[in-house]
Design an enzyme around this catalytic site. Structure first.
Site, PDB file in Angstrom:
ATOM      1  N   GLY A 379       0.801  -1.216   0.000  1.00 20.81           N
ATOM      2  CA  GLY A 379       0.000   0.000   0.000  1.00 20.81           C
ATOM      3  C   GLY A 379       0.838   1.272   0.000  1.00 20.81           C
ATOM      4  O   GLY A 379       1.971   1.306  -0.487  1.00 20.81           O
ATOM      5  N   SER A 380       0.273   2.313   0.582  1.00 21.95           N
ATOM      6  CA  SER A 380       0.830   3.662   0.458  1.00 21.95           C
ATOM      7  C   SER A 380       2.180   3.875   1.130  1.00 21.95           C
ATOM      8  O   SER A 380       2.795   4.931   0.961  1.00 21.95           O
ATOM      9  CB  SER A 380      -0.173   4.678   1.021  1.00 21.95           C
ATOM     10  OG  SER A 380      -1.374   4.664   0.273  1.00 21.95           O
TER      11      SER A 380
END
Length: 687
Positions: A379-380
């Site tokens: 993810g981020s």
């Protein structure tokens, strides 16, 4: 009358010839005996009295392992082992008989008995092998194949379900497998750690075994902190079959005990001891003559690890509690059962803590190896690498403003951030975790014109470029950690433009927690990627059991590479990571704005995983202005609720609390009663 006289004179002539022949034969025999006795007598006597010197070897205790503050984490326990020593003349039938007798006096675990060993035992003693051969082999195979080829075919075709060994026979087979491993006149361990009752019974009945069975002092691995990091310490056992040839080339014996996994395997050459040598004198039949001479060996060198066991225990307690709390809070479709944490010195690569916890059957299982073996979309948390890649490729520069609004590409779902952010710059994109900002970086790198909906004519080049720069941080390549094996993540390949955009927000390629902590450490360390390591020092065996000896070797921090980005760009991204945790709009500020004694910087992440499930991640470092510890948190199948941020905050607090208060000298004498009781209650509630 004349005829009669002729017959009388003929008979004595034949007798004389016979007597002469006998005389000549006896003379020849006497002369031959004289030659044998007088000329060759000495050499024949020497041959009759010929002896041979044979040296057998027995493993010495292995070196110990200590944590970074000198606490013993892997030790040796003095035990007695039941050993079997065969001569050159010992037959297979005798080995079976001894195993059968021995099974009456000891209990032997059968869990390690392999299917192949069970088949070998079955064919050797349980059935008529010839009938099995005729049943499983064709006539042509029986006529043309060698004995070895026939045997291997029979083993392959023999159905394991047809082997009906009783429990008693399985135990005999387990004893037999240990007895046949060694060489002649080499004591082979049949059971390590015999009980006092077994020792007494065997000692009383040694005469049944004709000197083949003995009780010898030995040592086995013990773990003062029980399951904590035990899997990372590794196991010791017989040399795996596929590695025997390599060890033999190094001068090792086939029946040696060696490290078979993780640190025990990685530092086998350091931890192994100098063997005890037993010198036998044997006659020409191979039987020992006189009392053997024994030359004592010495245990292996000790290893001091980078792990702080006090911090390790604190982090384990935090992870277990947070998993249970999250499961109680989010009860619907809650699949959260595990979490992984690594804490590392970003400047040296020293691993301070390596935690993996899995909830199985209401109990936590220690699984720290998940940090090097398990890989996930992160993810981020990878967005700092995406921004720096954008700087390096020239598609953006510090301060570049891009418009965050949903994007629609042909043939794909709408791609957007969790909210429409409008115009954001690079720091704000990290602070608020803008997906669209990263999407636009990927599109510009690919040469895709969003307004014209065209471009991306060289997908291979675009993916290679992004991966090239991600690799510099340790993403998608081996970290170099000092373990025999590690997973280097998963490369999703080259696909559509949407996949390249997803890669920029950590939703395409997958990485391990160890790669993530190396990645954030590289940024914290101003672009220098350090080799993570668990070994700190090698020390000579100490006369004092509780302390390591003199230092022989100290691990020197190793720079694997320096990323291509300018220092001003790295500083710019570090400013963005600081804003994530210390400004009002930062995605982790709720958890990190009120830290005591330190400020942190980092990046949160949420990745969709396996359908509707999510992985919550967090990477960071502290203090933000002079990093001394970096960390990565990965929680698969987590619901929204911030378990990643809660764990991250608490492990940093634990690190700085221990630093402030000073480490405890002996954790075993000062257990944390409150935490232990709390963990016990939590487990009861979960069950």
């Amino acid at each position: 009358m004349v005829e009669r006289n002729r017959k009388k004179t003929h008979v004595p002539l034949r007798l004389n010839i016979l007597f002469l022949a006998v005389f000549l034969l006896f003379t020849t025999l006497i002369l031959r005996l004289g030659v044998v006795q007088i000329v060759h007598g000495t050499s024949f006597q020497a041959e009759a009295e010929r002896t041979e010197n044979i040296t057998a070897k027995l493993d010495a205790p292995r070196g110990k392992m200590f944590d970074t503050h000198g606490r013993v984490v892997v030790d040796n326990e003095p035990v007695f082992s039941v050993t079997f020593t065969r001569t050159n003349n010992t037959k297979q039938e005798e080995i079976y008989d001894i195993a059968k007798k021995l099974s009456k006096y000891i209990e032997k675990d059968t869990d390690q008995l392999t299917e192949r060993e069970t088949k070998d035992f079955y064919l050797s003693y349980k059935v008529n092998a010839q009938k099995i051969y005729k049943k499983l082999l064709t006539q042509k195979e029986l006529e043309t194949l060698s004995d070895k080829e026939q045997y291997n075919l029979v083993i392959d075709r023999l159905d394991a379900e047809d082997i009906n060994l009783s429990e008693e026979e399985e135990e005999i087979a387990a004893i037999w497998r240990e007895m046949i491993r060694g060489y002649a006149l080499t004591p082979q361990r049949v059971k390590i750690g015999a009980t006092s009752k077994e020792i007494a019974v065997i000692s009383e009945n040694l005469d049944e075994f004709n000197g083949t069975i003995d009780i010898k002092p030995d040592a086995r691995r013990t773990y003062p902190y029980k399951d904590t990091l035990q899997s990372i310490f590794g196991k010791v056992g017989q040399i795996p079959k596929e590695l025997i040839s390599g060890y033999v080339l190094e001068g090792r014996d086939r029946n040696d005990l060696v490290g078979t996994s993780f640190l025990e395997e990685q530092y086998e050459s350091v931890l192994r001891g100098t063997k005890t040598k037993i010198n036998y004198v044997t006659d020409k039949s191979g039987n020992p003559v006189g009392k053997p001479e024994e030359l004592k060996g010495s245990r292996g060198k000790d290893i001091v690890l980078t792990i702080d066991m006090e911090l390790q225990k604190r982090v384990e307690e935090i992870v277990e509690r947070q998993i249970l709390d999250a499961r109680r809070e989010y009860t619907e479709n809650n699949q959260l059962k595990s979490s992984y944490v690594v804490m590392m010195n970003p400047k040296t690569g020293e691993i301070y803590s390596m935690v993996g916890k899995k909830l199985e059957g209401g109990k936590f299982k220690d699984a720290p190896f998940g940090n090097v073996y398990n890989q996930y979309p992160m993810g981020s948390t990878v967005k700092a690498a995406t921004v720096l890649t954008g700087f390096q490729t020239g598609v953006i520069e510090p301060g570049t403003v891009l418009y965050d609004t949903p994007l629609k590409l042909p043939g794909t779902k709408i791609k957007k951030s969790y909210k429409n952010m409008g115009y954001v710059n690079d720091i704000e994109a990290l602070q608020k975790s803008s997906n669209v900002y990263m999407f636009r970086i990927a599109m510009m790198m690919a040469g895709y014109d969003y307004s014209e909906k065209k471009g991306f004519t060289k997908p291979q080049q675009a993916f290679e470029t992004m991966r090239y720069y991600f690799n510099q941080f340790g993403l998608g390549v081996p970290t170099g950690i000092d373990l025999p094996y590690e997973d280097d993540g998963y490369n999703g390949g080259v696909k559509a433009l949407g996949n390249l955009m997803d890669m920029g927000i950590g939703q395409f390629d997958t990485y391990t927690p160890m790669q993530m902590v190396q990645y954030i450490s590289t940024i914290a360390n101003n672009g220098y990627r350090m080799q993570p390591h668990l070994m700190k020092e090698i020390r000579s065996p100490s006369a004092r059991a509780e302390n390591p000896g003199e230092s022989i070797y100290t691990f020197e921090p190793k720079v694997l590479n320096r990323i291509d980005m300018k220092q001003e760009w790295i500083d710019r991204v570090k400013q963005g990571l600081w804003s994530v945790m210390n400004t009002k709009e930062g995605t982790a500020s709720y958890y990190f704005r009120n830290t005591e004694g330190y400020t942190a910087a980092g990046k949160t992440g949420t990745a969709q995983y396996d359908g509707d499930s999510y992985i919550l991640t967090l990477v960071g470092y502290a203090p933000s202005d002079n990093p001394e510890v970096a960390f990565a948190v990965v929680s698969p199948y987590a619901e929204e609720g911030g378990i990643n941020n809660k764990i991250g905050r608490e492990i940093l607090d634990a690190y700085f609390d221990i630093k402030k208060e000073g480490h405890q000298e002996n954790l075993l004498d000062q257990p944390n009663q409150k935490n232990e009781k709390e963990r016990e209650n939590n487990n009861k509630e979960e069950r």
